[in-house]
Design an enzyme around this catalytic site. Structure first.
Site, PDB file in Angstrom:
ATOM      1  N   GLY A  77      -4.189   2.237  -7.343  1.00 55.86           N
ATOM      2  CA  GLY A  77      -3.331   2.786  -8.022  1.00 55.86           C
ATOM      3  C   GLY A  77      -2.186   1.526  -8.631  1.00 55.86           C
ATOM      4  N   HIS A 208      -6.740   6.979  -0.832  1.00 59.09           N
ATOM      5  CA  HIS A 208      -6.560   6.954  -0.032  1.00 59.09           C
ATOM      6  C   HIS A 208      -5.097   7.159   0.646  1.00 59.09           C
ATOM      7  CE1 HIS A 208      -3.989   3.214   0.547  1.00 59.09           C
ATOM      8  NE2 HIS A 208      -4.202   3.215  -1.208  1.00 59.09           N
ATOM      9  N   CYS A 331       2.538  -2.461   1.726  1.00 54.42           N
ATOM     10  CA  CYS A 331       2.416  -3.692   0.715  1.00 54.42           C
ATOM     11  C   CYS A 331       3.233  -4.767   1.104  1.00 54.42           C
ATOM     12  CB  CYS A 331       2.899  -3.449  -0.217  1.00 54.42           C
ATOM     13  SG  CYS A 331       1.031  -2.038  -1.423  1.00 54.42           S
TER      14      CYS A 331
END
Length: 402
Positions: A77, A208, A331
């Site tokens: 992404g 995912h 992240c």
């Protein structure tokens, strides 16, 4: 065995990543050994792989409501976001348009990419999301200028789960002749998406998050736009993104998208029930706050903040009970700074540090929810008893939310 996860792990971090489903894995397996040909080859083994890639492309197009030639396979992404934003910026800069509109709580794949463009002379307008975590359509409309090149607003927030008014924003952009991109990494498989009906020009997604493997994503690009290539080299992805295709991952992603799109209603019915149970129970804890709008949110994504509790300690305590959750996006989990998403909805730094994200999937069970609701209040009580600030908080001598 070192590195082995306990068998008792209860997984509440599906917004970070999901397990690969059996059907996806089974679809992928032949392309590791038996059907290992390069899709660019002209012999039968290669042609078989090429056919599999195109079949996956059709499944993706059907899931998003677009044409097959508008689907481009990427590595993730983040790559899709980068390609959409940087490519559009370069294309529109040539036409004298160097203004971009986004929101303050986008994923860092968007925010950091825009920061690069700002250094190159682009101007970016960052729209607020208010206490409910939702962008207002009227703010988007008011921000559009004659030199606006792009509007990029995420479909659903990864940390607090709020769903944005994407069809309405898309309609405004179409009316004003502005390209509209949405990061739909969290939304795909959780809400019904039709890019044509919702006036979406570009859309990013990642495999995912929907039970496909890591390292595979998609960028949908409306056929009327020809943004610059992402990678130059071979003729893969119609010459737009060079590099030999990751055939097993692409095949798996096609299956995952097909299943995710077909299972949205059943999945949401189940997860809305669980979410209601969790909200009703957790909100009985003293000084807790549900982050984001209660209704306009993903069915399986909940985010709470607890006064007097530090997020990392909360996660470690949950882990000791075999429960995996998150205190922010994966992240940025290595950062000690509070989440930019939680700060954007008005939480004080101290309270933002005490956040817990619970994200479920269709594999989540009632027993797992019951276990979480049994364990969580005890952990909160324990951590508050250990906190030197808690006594001051309950006396009103420091921050307060709500």
């Amino acid at each position: 065995m070192k590195g082995q996860m306990p068998n008792t792990t209860i997984y509440f971090d599906n917004a970070a990543t999901t397990r690969v489903s059996d059907s996806v894995l089974n679809a992928m397996l032949p392309y590791f050994k038996e059907e290992y040909g390069n899709p660019s080859s002209i012999y039968s083994l290669g042609k078989s792989s090429a056919i599999a890639v195109e079949q996956a492309r059709k499944k993706a197009a059907d899931a998003l409501g677009c044409e097959e030639k508008e689907i481009y396979f990427t590595s993730c992404g983040s790559e899709s976001d980068n390609w959409a934003i940087l490519g559009t910026a370069k294309m529109m800069a040539a036409k004298g348009k160097k203004h971009i509109i986004t929101s303050v709580f986008e994923h860092h794949a968007v925010l950091h990419t825009l920061a690069v463009l700002e250094k190159e002379g682009f101007e970016v307008t960052y729209l607020p999301v208010y206490s409910n975590g939702i962008v207002r359509v009227e703010d988007v409309k008011a921000a559009i200028r004659p030199d606006t090149a792009l509007v990029t607003i995420m479909y659903a927030n990864n940390e607090i789960g709020t769903i944005q008014p994407i069809p309405e924003i898309g309609a405004i952009c179409k009316e004003q002749g502005v390209i509209f991109h949405t990061d739909a990494v969290q939304a795909v498989g959780n809400v019904h998406i039709n890019v044509k009906e919702q006036n979406i020009d570009m859309l990013s997604l990642s495999g995912h998050k929907i039970h496909a493997q890591k390292g595979c994503g998609i960028l949908y690009i409306n056929k009327k736009y020809r943004i610059p290539n992402f990678l130059n080299g071979g003729a893969q992805e119609r010459g737009r993104r060079a590099g030999t295709e990751n055939v097993p991952a692409i095949v798996g992603l096609g299956v995952a998208l097909e299943e995710a799109a077909a299972g949205i209603d059943a999945k949401n019915a189940k997860l809305k029930k669980f979410s209601g149970q969790i909200i009703d129970s957790v909100m009985k804890i003293d000084r807790v706050h549900l982050n984001g709008d209660r209704e306009k949110r993903l069915a399986g994504n909940l985010n709470f903040s607890f006064e007097g509790v530090e997020g990392e300690s909360l996660l470690l305590q949950l882990d000791l009970h075999g429960i995996a959750a998150s205190s922010g996006s994966a992240c940025t989990s290595g950062s000690l700074d509070p989440s930019h998403v939680l700060l954007s909805i008005g939480l004080p730094h101290e309270v933002a540090h005490g956040s817990l994200r619970i994200s479920m999937s269709e594999y989540t069970t009632q027993q797992e929810v019951d276990t979480l609701l049994e364990v969580l209040p005890k952990i909160i009580e324990k951590l508050r008893d250990m906190s030197p600030l808690w006594e001051h908080i309950i006396k009103g001598e420091t921050f307060k939310i709500g």
